[in-house]
Write an enzyme that holds these catalytic residues in place. Structure first.
Site, PDB file in Angstrom:
ATOM      1  N   HIS A  77      14.507 -38.677  23.775  1.00 33.42           N
ATOM      2  CA  HIS A  77      13.489 -37.623  23.843  1.00 33.42           C
ATOM      3  C   HIS A  77      14.028 -36.391  23.120  1.00 33.42           C
ATOM      4  CE1 HIS A  77      10.943 -39.025  27.554  1.00 33.42           C
ATOM      5  NE2 HIS A  77      10.805 -39.803  26.490  1.00 33.42           N
TER       6      HIS A  77
ATOM      7  N   ASP B 137       5.275 -43.380  28.407  1.00 33.59           N
ATOM      8  CA  ASP B 137       6.381 -44.328  28.641  1.00 33.59           C
ATOM      9  C   ASP B 137       5.991 -45.351  29.701  1.00 33.59           C
ATOM     10  OD1 ASP B 137       8.074 -43.154  26.787  1.00 33.59           O
ATOM     11  OD2 ASP B 137       8.967 -41.806  28.259  1.00 33.59           O
TER      12      ASP B 137
ATOM     13  N   HIS C  79      15.395 -45.290  24.687  1.00 35.96           N
ATOM     14  CA  HIS C  79      14.892 -44.438  23.625  1.00 35.96           C
ATOM     15  C   HIS C  79      15.320 -43.012  23.916  1.00 35.96           C
ATOM     16  CE1 HIS C  79      11.562 -43.939  26.525  1.00 35.96           C
ATOM     17  NE2 HIS C  79      11.194 -42.867  25.870  1.00 35.96           N
TER      18      HIS C  79
ATOM     19  N   GLU D 113      12.525 -40.022  17.545  1.00 31.45           N
ATOM     20  CA  GLU D 113      13.021 -40.845  18.641  1.00 31.45           C
ATOM     21  C   GLU D 113      13.754 -42.058  18.087  1.00 31.45           C
ATOM     22  OE1 GLU D 113      10.457 -42.053  21.747  1.00 31.45           O
ATOM     23  OE2 GLU D 113       9.766 -40.036  22.204  1.00 31.45           O
TER      24      GLU D 113
END
Ligand SMILES: [Zn+2]
Length: 144
Positions: free
Chosen positions: A86, A97, A84, A23
């Site tokens: 995935h 999250d 971010h 990530e």
């Protein structure tokens, strides 16, 4: 509504491709508009401090965040949110999250990266009054 310049939008997606299969994470900087929209004027990459499980966890070093915030203030920018990626997972927020999101009123942007290629980018606004009733709500992204 979250407004991006094309270059900033491309930059956060490219970041996710570069760190694949791990990530990526970073900070969205800009200003809150009077009509409730957020306009991103720059993005800041952050190192992912989670080395134990970097493919499905991200964490920004608090000291790094303080530095990013201070430099942004010097330029007249606020922290509008965080992004971010995935890797090989949908661009939807996970229970982790939500649990790790603490900035009420900020945007959390997630890009799905499949086989090294950025696919979908979605934004979610963290709403609520405190930790007990916070939730992530779909938010429109506009590329200007
Ligand atoms: Zn996530």
């Amino acid at each position: 509504m979250l407004k991006f310049k094309k270059s900033d939008y491309d930059a956060i997606r490219r970041h996710g491709e570069e760190t694949y299969p791990h990530e990526c994470c970073g900070v969205l900087l800009g200003r809150f508009e009077d009509d409730g929209a957020r306009t991103i004027t720059s993005t800041a990459r952050a190192g992912n401090t989670r080395t134990d499980s970097a493919h499905n966890r991200y964490n920004i070093d608090p000291r790094e965040l303080v530095r990013i915030q201070r430099e942004a203030r010097d330029r007249g920018e606020d922290i509008l949110g965080f992004y971010h990626s995935h890797p090989d997972h949908p661009a939807r927020w996970s229970s982790t999250d939500l649990a790790e999101a603490h900035w009420l009123g900020c945007s959390y942007v997630i890009t799905s990266v499949e086989k090294g290629k950025a696919v979908l980018t979605n934004s979610f606004e963290l709403t609520g009054t405190d930790e007990s009733d916070k939730r992530l709500v779909d938010e429109q992204i506009v590329i200007a």
